[in-house]
Design a protein around this motif. Structure first.
Motif, PDB file in Angstrom:
ATOM      1  N   HIS A 132       0.832  -1.207   0.000  1.00  0.00           N
ATOM      2  CA  HIS A 132       0.000   0.000   0.000  1.00  0.00           C
ATOM      3  C   HIS A 132       0.866   1.256   0.000  1.00  0.00           C
ATOM      4  N   LEU A 133       1.814   1.282   0.915  1.00  0.00           N
ATOM      5  CA  LEU A 133       2.617   2.486   1.106  1.00  0.00           C
ATOM      6  C   LEU A 133       3.491   2.775  -0.106  1.00  0.00           C
ATOM      7  N   SER A 134       4.025   1.730  -0.709  1.00  0.00           N
ATOM      8  CA  SER A 134       4.920   1.907  -1.852  1.00  0.00           C
ATOM      9  C   SER A 134       4.213   2.550  -3.034  1.00  0.00           C
ATOM     10  N   VAL A 135       3.026   2.024  -3.409  1.00  0.00           N
ATOM     11  CA  VAL A 135       2.351   2.578  -4.583  1.00  0.00           C
ATOM     12  C   VAL A 135       1.780   3.961  -4.286  1.00  0.00           C
ATOM     13  N   ALA A 136       1.334   4.188  -3.044  1.00  0.00           N
ATOM     14  CA  ALA A 136       0.827   5.521  -2.691  1.00  0.00           C
ATOM     15  C   ALA A 136       1.946   6.549  -2.769  1.00  0.00           C
ATOM     16  N   TRP A 137       3.124   6.171  -2.300  1.00  0.00           N
ATOM     17  CA  TRP A 137       4.268   7.088  -2.337  1.00  0.00           C
ATOM     18  C   TRP A 137       4.664   7.397  -3.782  1.00  0.00           C
ATOM     19  N   GLU A 138       4.741   6.369  -4.617  1.00  0.00           N
ATOM     20  CA  GLU A 138       5.099   6.601  -6.022  1.00  0.00           C
ATOM     21  C   GLU A 138       4.078   7.490  -6.713  1.00  0.00           C
ATOM     22  N   ALA A 139       2.802   7.251  -6.445  1.00  0.00           N
ATOM     23  CA  ALA A 139       1.763   8.091  -7.047  1.00  0.00           C
ATOM     24  C   ALA A 139       1.906   9.535  -6.598  1.00  0.00           C
ATOM     25  N   ALA A 140       2.217   9.738  -5.328  1.00  0.00           N
ATOM     26  CA  ALA A 140       2.404  11.102  -4.821  1.00  0.00           C
ATOM     27  C   ALA A 140       3.543  11.802  -5.562  1.00  0.00           C
ATOM     28  N   GLU A 141       4.613  11.067  -5.822  1.00  0.00           N
ATOM     29  CA  GLU A 141       5.746  11.659  -6.540  1.00  0.00           C
ATOM     30  C   GLU A 141       5.396  11.923  -7.992  1.00  0.00           C
ATOM     31  N   GLU A 161      -0.695  15.779  -2.869  1.00  0.00           N
ATOM     32  CA  GLU A 161      -0.963  15.298  -1.521  1.00  0.00           C
ATOM     33  C   GLU A 161      -1.779  14.023  -1.665  1.00  0.00           C
ATOM     34  N   VAL A 162      -1.381  12.960  -0.993  1.00  0.00           N
ATOM     35  CA  VAL A 162      -2.129  11.697  -1.057  1.00  0.00           C
ATOM     36  C   VAL A 162      -2.667  11.365   0.324  1.00  0.00           C
ATOM     37  N   ARG A 163      -3.961  11.103   0.379  1.00  0.00           N
ATOM     38  CA  ARG A 163      -4.605  10.701   1.625  1.00  0.00           C
ATOM     39  C   ARG A 163      -5.006   9.240   1.535  1.00  0.00           C
ATOM     40  N   LEU A 164      -4.592   8.450   2.521  1.00  0.00           N
ATOM     41  CA  LEU A 164      -5.039   7.077   2.634  1.00  0.00           C
ATOM     42  C   LEU A 164      -6.347   7.078   3.409  1.00  0.00           C
ATOM     43  N   MET A 165      -7.372   6.457   2.816  1.00  0.00           N
ATOM     44  CA  MET A 165      -8.721   6.563   3.362  1.00  0.00           C
ATOM     45  C   MET A 165      -9.281   5.171   3.635  1.00  0.00           C
ATOM     46  N   PRO A 166      -9.223   4.720   4.893  1.00  0.00           N
ATOM     47  CA  PRO A 166      -9.764   3.396   5.215  1.00  0.00           C
ATOM     48  C   PRO A 166     -11.281   3.355   5.101  1.00  0.00           C
ATOM     49  N   ALA A 167     -11.779   2.267   4.507  1.00  0.00           N
ATOM     50  CA  ALA A 167     -13.216   2.103   4.320  1.00  0.00           C
ATOM     51  C   ALA A 167     -13.859   1.552   5.585  1.00  0.00           C
ATOM     52  N   ASN A 168     -15.100   1.951   5.808  1.00  0.00           N
ATOM     53  CA  ASN A 168     -15.847   1.450   6.953  1.00  0.00           C
ATOM     54  C   ASN A 168     -16.433   0.083   6.629  1.00  0.00           C
ATOM     55  N   VAL A 169     -17.437   0.048   5.766  1.00  0.00           N
ATOM     56  CA  VAL A 169     -18.052  -1.196   5.317  1.00  0.00           C
ATOM     57  C   VAL A 169     -17.847  -1.281   3.812  1.00  0.00           C
ATOM     58  N   PRO A 170     -16.819  -1.984   3.348  1.00  0.00           N
ATOM     59  CA  PRO A 170     -16.549  -2.035   1.909  1.00  0.00           C
ATOM     60  C   PRO A 170     -17.652  -2.790   1.178  1.00  0.00           C
ATOM     61  N   PRO A 171     -18.262  -2.216   0.126  1.00  0.00           N
ATOM     62  CA  PRO A 171     -19.385  -2.876  -0.546  1.00  0.00           C
ATOM     63  C   PRO A 171     -18.995  -4.132  -1.307  1.00  0.00           C
ATOM     64  N   SER A 177       5.641  13.464   5.421  1.00  0.00           N
ATOM     65  CA  SER A 177       4.551  14.413   5.220  1.00  0.00           C
ATOM     66  C   SER A 177       3.876  14.280   3.858  1.00  0.00           C
ATOM     67  N   ARG A 178       4.317  13.351   3.035  1.00  0.00           N
ATOM     68  CA  ARG A 178       3.741  13.213   1.694  1.00  0.00           C
ATOM     69  C   ARG A 178       2.417  12.460   1.726  1.00  0.00           C
ATOM     70  N   LEU A 179       2.301  11.489   2.615  1.00  0.00           N
ATOM     71  CA  LEU A 179       1.088  10.685   2.754  1.00  0.00           C
ATOM     72  C   LEU A 179       0.404  11.030   4.066  1.00  0.00           C
ATOM     73  N   ALA A 180      -0.931  11.103   4.028  1.00  0.00           N
ATOM     74  CA  ALA A 180      -1.689  11.466   5.229  1.00  0.00           C
ATOM     75  C   ALA A 180      -2.880  10.527   5.390  1.00  0.00           C
ATOM     76  N   LEU A 181      -3.472  10.546   6.561  1.00  0.00           N
ATOM     77  CA  LEU A 181      -4.642   9.733   6.887  1.00  0.00           C
ATOM     78  C   LEU A 181      -5.894  10.588   6.811  1.00  0.00           C
ATOM     79  N   ASP A 182      -6.936  10.043   6.193  1.00  0.00           N
ATOM     80  CA  ASP A 182      -8.259  10.666   6.191  1.00  0.00           C
ATOM     81  C   ASP A 182      -9.248   9.588   6.605  1.00  0.00           C
ATOM     82  N   ALA A 183      -9.785   9.695   7.791  1.00  0.00           N
ATOM     83  CA  ALA A 183     -10.630   8.635   8.365  1.00  0.00           C
ATOM     84  C   ALA A 183     -12.115   8.936   8.255  1.00  0.00           C
ATOM     85  N   ARG A 184     -12.509   9.804   7.371  1.00  0.00           N
ATOM     86  CA  ARG A 184     -13.910  10.252   7.335  1.00  0.00           C
ATOM     87  C   ARG A 184     -14.894   9.113   7.070  1.00  0.00           C
TER      88      ARG A 184
END
Length: 212
Positions: free
Chosen positions: A20-29, A34-44, A68-75
């Motif tokens: 997860h972290l590797s591809v998110a970091w590459e995408a950010a570059e 800014e890339v936010r990792l967003m965990p799902a509550n109930v994945p459909p 500081s390139r990757l951040a968490l968004d828990a909404r």
């Protein structure tokens, strides 16, 4: 429009791992975003996570510490019912105004997009960045191929000229890491030391949801 894009990378993160972290970091570059990792509550489209929302957030906070390139968004974890991506993107669009938004999807997930809730409306809220293996072309369903044909761009700079609606492939380095296999190893009492962020091993409680 020249705002730095905001990219969203969703998933259950059960647990968060180096793939997860590797591809998110590459995408950010690649996007200079800014890339936010967003965990799902109930994945459909998949079984409910083994770890609770609070446990997954705790693991993500540890995994994302020190950069500081990757951040968490828990909404999505605070929303009842299924975590529909269109609802999240509409909420972000209201917050971010005309800032370019990019939904990051793996190639397999993108090929399955016609099965998503109100999938065509995703393009009304965000660009889509497909995280693909270099030199590998996915076979798309006809409806998705038609929708994608006029939206494709090759230059990431094109994503800054509009707030949404474009499609770009981002060649990243895929790591063959399986969250399912990691859960199996942990259940067997083993430590998948180099498949998970090192900080997760510093606090035994973080990985306890997967121990038998």
């Amino acid at each position: 429009m020249s705002s730095r894009p905001l990219a969203i990378f969703g998933g259950t993160f059960d647990p968060i791992h180096i793939g997860h972290l590797s591809v998110a970091w590459e995408a950010a570059e690649l996007l200079d975003a800014e890339v936010r990792l967003m965990p799902a509550n109930v994945p459909p489209h998949r079984p409910a996570p083994l770890a609770s929302a609070a446990e997954r957030v705790a693991m993500l906070r540890v995994a994302l510490a020190g950069q500081s390139r990757l951040a968490l968004d828990a909404r999505e974890l605070g929303r009842e019912g299924p975590s529909y991506t269109i609802d999240t993107l509409r909420e972000l669009r209201d917050e971010q105004g005309e800032r370019p938004l990019v939904l990051l999807l793996g190639a397999d997930a993108f090929a399955g997009l016609p099965g998503w809730h109100r999938w065509r409306e995703l393009f009304d809220c965000a660009h889509i960045g497909v995280l693909s293996r270099p030199g590998v072309d996915a076979v798309l369903p006809e409806a998705l191929a038609r929708e994608a044909a006029s939206r494709r761009v090759d230059d990431v700079a094109a994503l800054r000229t509009a707030s949404c609606g474009k499609l770009i492939e981002l060649a990243v380095t895929p790591l063959e890491v399986s969250a399912t296999r990691i859960r199996e190893l942990l259940a067997e009492g083993r430590d998948p030391r180099y498949l998970l962020p090192g900080g997760l091993f510093d606090d035994p409680a973080l990985l306890q949801p997967y121990r038998r």
